[in-house]
Design a protein around this motif. Sequence first.
Motif, PDB file in Angstrom:
ATOM      1  N   ARG A 108      43.682  23.085  68.186  1.00 22.92           N
ATOM      2  CA  ARG A 108      44.825  23.011  67.275  1.00 22.92           C
ATOM      3  C   ARG A 108      44.460  23.557  65.894  1.00 22.92           C
ATOM      4  O   ARG A 108      45.260  24.271  65.269  1.00 22.92           O
ATOM      5  CB  ARG A 108      45.325  21.574  67.152  1.00 22.92           C
ATOM      6  CG  ARG A 108      46.541  21.449  66.216  1.00 22.92           C
ATOM      7  CD  ARG A 108      46.981  20.010  66.022  1.00 22.92           C
ATOM      8  NE  ARG A 108      48.175  19.952  65.173  1.00 22.92           N
ATOM      9  CZ  ARG A 108      48.139  19.982  63.834  1.00 22.92           C
ATOM     10  NH1 ARG A 108      46.983  20.063  63.195  1.00 22.92           N
ATOM     11  NH2 ARG A 108      49.281  19.936  63.148  1.00 22.92           N
ATOM     12  N   THR A 109      43.284  23.221  65.390  1.00 25.23           N
ATOM     13  CA  THR A 109      42.860  23.712  64.082  1.00 25.23           C
ATOM     14  C   THR A 109      42.827  25.239  64.056  1.00 25.23           C
ATOM     15  O   THR A 109      43.289  25.866  63.096  1.00 25.23           O
ATOM     16  CB  THR A 109      41.474  23.159  63.728  1.00 25.23           C
ATOM     17  OG1 THR A 109      41.543  21.729  63.642  1.00 25.23           O
ATOM     18  CG2 THR A 109      40.972  23.718  62.404  1.00 25.23           C
ATOM     19  N   ALA A 110      42.309  25.835  65.133  1.00 26.41           N
ATOM     20  CA  ALA A 110      42.248  27.293  65.208  1.00 26.41           C
ATOM     21  C   ALA A 110      43.648  27.901  65.253  1.00 26.41           C
ATOM     22  O   ALA A 110      43.917  28.929  64.611  1.00 26.41           O
ATOM     23  CB  ALA A 110      41.445  27.715  66.443  1.00 26.41           C
ATOM     24  N   VAL A 111      44.548  27.267  65.984  1.00 25.94           N
ATOM     25  CA  VAL A 111      45.925  27.759  66.069  1.00 25.94           C
ATOM     26  C   VAL A 111      46.613  27.671  64.715  1.00 25.94           C
ATOM     27  O   VAL A 111      47.285  28.618  64.281  1.00 25.94           O
ATOM     28  CB  VAL A 111      46.718  26.968  67.134  1.00 25.94           C
ATOM     29  CG1 VAL A 111      48.216  27.273  67.045  1.00 25.94           C
ATOM     30  CG2 VAL A 111      46.204  27.301  68.525  1.00 25.94           C
ATOM     31  N   ARG A 112      46.461  26.546  64.029  1.00 24.58           N
ATOM     32  CA  ARG A 112      47.098  26.386  62.721  1.00 24.58           C
ATOM     33  C   ARG A 112      46.559  27.408  61.726  1.00 24.58           C
ATOM     34  O   ARG A 112      47.303  27.939  60.889  1.00 24.58           O
ATOM     35  CB  ARG A 112      46.882  24.972  62.196  1.00 24.58           C
ATOM     36  CG  ARG A 112      47.432  23.862  63.065  1.00 24.58           C
ATOM     37  CD  ARG A 112      48.914  24.004  63.356  1.00 24.58           C
ATOM     38  NE  ARG A 112      49.734  23.936  62.146  1.00 24.58           N
ATOM     39  CZ  ARG A 112      51.043  24.118  62.118  1.00 24.58           C
ATOM     40  NH1 ARG A 112      51.697  24.401  63.242  1.00 24.58           N
ATOM     41  NH2 ARG A 112      51.715  24.013  60.998  1.00 24.58           N
ATOM     42  N   HIS A 113      45.283  27.702  61.796  1.00 26.04           N
ATOM     43  CA  HIS A 113      44.691  28.718  60.912  1.00 26.04           C
ATOM     44  C   HIS A 113      45.283  30.096  61.217  1.00 26.04           C
ATOM     45  O   HIS A 113      45.635  30.850  60.294  1.00 26.04           O
ATOM     46  CB  HIS A 113      43.170  28.738  61.091  1.00 26.04           C
ATOM     47  CG  HIS A 113      42.476  29.773  60.260  1.00 26.04           C
ATOM     48  ND1 HIS A 113      42.265  29.631  58.905  1.00 26.04           N
ATOM     49  CD2 HIS A 113      41.961  30.987  60.604  1.00 26.04           C
ATOM     50  CE1 HIS A 113      41.649  30.699  58.437  1.00 26.04           C
ATOM     51  NE2 HIS A 113      41.439  31.544  59.445  1.00 26.04           N
ATOM     52  N   ALA A 114      45.401  30.406  62.504  1.00 27.99           N
ATOM     53  CA  ALA A 114      45.964  31.708  62.891  1.00 27.99           C
ATOM     54  C   ALA A 114      47.417  31.828  62.450  1.00 27.99           C
ATOM     55  O   ALA A 114      47.856  32.889  61.988  1.00 27.99           O
ATOM     56  CB  ALA A 114      45.839  31.901  64.399  1.00 27.99           C
TER      57      ALA A 114
END
Length: 260
Positions: A108-114
């Motif tokens: 989720r953290t990676a998705v939110r950053h993207a």
Amino acid sequence: MSHTQNVMLAIRAGGSNLRGRIICFRTGGLAEAVGVRLATGPRQNNGIFYEIRTYDIKPAKMKEFLEMVSKYFHFRTAHSELVGFWYSELGAMNKVLHIWKYDNFAHRTAVRHALANDKDWQGKFISAALPLVEKQHNEVAYLVPWCQLGKPSKEGGVYEWVTFQMKPGGPALWGEAFRAAINAHINTGYTKLIGVFHTEYGLLNTVHVLWWNESPDQRAAGRHSAHEDARVVAAVRDSVRFLESQQNVLLIPLQCSPLK
């Protein structure tokens, strides 16, 4: 007092609904029994969780918001898996609800950053949609261990989102009775269970149950019959001992929703 003694006290305090769980100590060991049976937040056997997002849309702006979702939401679904997207029809007004699946919190953290760096998503949707939204709310929830995410037998129909606020204590207290009540409704055959979600972040001891029905009238007829079914009545009477409140909303899926 040792950890083992604490666990045994919890079992004794649980009454008849917990007696069968002693088998877990004999066959699966203490650690397995504690993790699976007495956890306040039940898990599937992996890190997958679901983020449930609910937005209140300004009453005069709902049509505009839904048009924007239809036009631009593919920018969002390019980053992670959308389970479903609905708008409320009965039980709440001017709300949308969408559910996202994540492998774990790092995912989720990676998705939110993207998403924060996606110029199309930020420029074409977020900047224009946020002024249409009055309030946002999110929760993190897991599917309960005895439920797999389902799908309706066909497209069309309506969804019912039922929220149960249970008494503090978690599934160790009310899990078996709640499951029995859900199964009693399933066994009537009038409705299709899609998923049962138990919160990890947000208001705790909350369970969301997502059902599918062919139409509001088919649901109404099925509910009427269920209320006259002695098995359903008995199971519900047992589970309401642990219930503090409940609310339901009739949901209509959007075209972009995988669950239609």
